[in-house]
Design a protein around this motif. Structure first.
Motif: not given
Ligand SMILES: *Cc1c(COP(=O)(O)O)cnc(C)c1O
Length: 367
Positions: A166-177
């Motif tokens: 399981i990997a939890v992913i956010g867009a607000q850090k390195a992806l600048a989303g």
């Protein structure tokens, strides 16, 4: 900011039903994974982490939980709330975990169901040893759960190679989303674990419900009222990442970390995380000099128009974070961080060499 027309945010078109599946597939490509599913959590990444912990926890479950920031501590608390027996492995405050400490904990246990850790920390600049943790989890046939919120796009993560469940992913850090929608990548083995227990739906924390309502129904529209603004923003953020190339986004973060660390050393101060290979590419932390609260330095830098950040967690007040995440993984942001930090130290009578720091940053970026 003041010129941003807020009316642009009104009346966005609905995010088309047939775009969710391709959007999930684009996230899968960031992990170069061919196995595993990606589901969306229509909330900030902390809620996605809580959903994961809540969905895998159960009485009798034995978890080895690595704590290198408040995020890991919360994850352990959510597992325990669900009835799991949680063996916490704490790093020194604000530092990465030593694989040997996790290995010692695992060795003491007759049985391990889950190994959980944050990959890269934005809260203090620590990078945990993903490969070693993956190998430990595999050696005990435990589920390997990774908080990749900050590291996705900042460090290479290979879901398949590291056998991540399981990997939890956010867009607000390195992806600048955007920060308002998150994703969770889930392996078949993790689904089997989740499905082995009756679902606690209806609940916004149930991964089983996300699977049933979306994956199992052909991945069309999400149930409820998906936040159109957030999904359009995620779509646009991925467009930008793909246009640059994820490998290049990762390289840009690595270079920003290298330049920040070289700049600090040339200034005459040591980065908070001593070993380069144990430092995250998202932020570079540095200790506030003895007797000076980090917030004083941060306030001084703000007067120069440069935003330095406090540590998050136990080390707040003791460290200053130089942020080079997302669009800030750039020459100008790194240079401003390092020179502003030098300037505020100088103002407090700390001897620093700002000229050497500027040259060191330039040298890393020299074309
Ligand atoms: C930023 C971050 C999160 C998510 O926190 P938000 O409050 O949603 O930004 C989770 N884990 C890690 C390691 C993070 O850096």
């Amino acid at each position: 900011m003041s010129r941003f027309d807020l009316r642009l945010l009104l009346d966005p078109p609905r995010y088309p039903a047939d775009r969710y599946a391709p959007l999930a597939d684009r996230i899968k490509r960031l992990f170069a994974t061919t196995r595993g599913d990606v589901v969306f959590v229509q909330a900030e990444a902390t809620l996605a982490l809580e959903a994961v912990a809540t969905s895998i926890a159960r009485p009798g479950l034995v978890a080895v939980n690595v704590v290198t920031s408040p995020y890991g501590a919360w994850f352990g608390a959510w597992l325990a709330r669900g009835g799991a027996t949680v063996h916490q492995v704490n790093a020194a405050p604000g530092q990465p975990i030593e694989a040997a400490a996790v290995s010692a904990c695992v060795d003491r246990l007759a049985h391990v169901d889950v190994v959980a850790a944050v990959h890269a920390e934005s809260s203090n600049g620590a990078l945990n040893p993903l490969g070693a943790l993956a190998a430990l989890a595999r050696s005990r046939q435990a589920l390997f759960v990774v908080d990749a919120v900050a590291s996705v796009g900042g460090h290479p993560i290979d879901f398949d190679e590291h056998d991540i469940d399981i990997a939890v992913i956010g867009a607000q850090k390195a992806l600048a989303g955007p920060a308002g929608v998150s994703a969770v990548a889930v392996s078949a083995r993790a689904w089997a674990h989740i499905d082995a227990r009756p679902d606690f739906a209806p609940s916004s924390l149930s991964l089983a419900e996300l699977k049933r309502n979306w994956l199992d129904r052909g991945r069309l529209a999400l149930p409820g009222t998906p936040p159109a603004l957030e999904f359009w923003a995620l779509d646009a953020a991925l467009d930008r990442v793909e246009a640059e190339g994820v490998a290049q986004v990762i390289a840009r973060h690595r270079q920003a970390a290298q330049a920040s660390r070289a700049g600090l050393r040339a200034l005459g101060v040591e980065p908070w995380i001593a070993a380069d290979e144990a430092a995250s590419a998202l932020v570079t932390s540095v200790r506030a000099p003895e007797g000076i609260h980090a917030n004083v330095l941060i306030a001084d830098a703000a007067k120069l128009g440069v935003e330095l950040l406090p540590g998050f967690g136990e080390i707040e007040g003791r460290i200053v974070r130089l942020d080079h995440t997302g669009l800030r993984a750039s020459f100008d942001a790194v240079l401003a961080n390092v020179t502003a930090f030098g300037a505020v130290l100088e103002r407090r009578a700390v001897k620093v060499d700002i000229g050497a720091a500027v040259r060191a940053v330039r040298d890393v970026y020299a074309v």
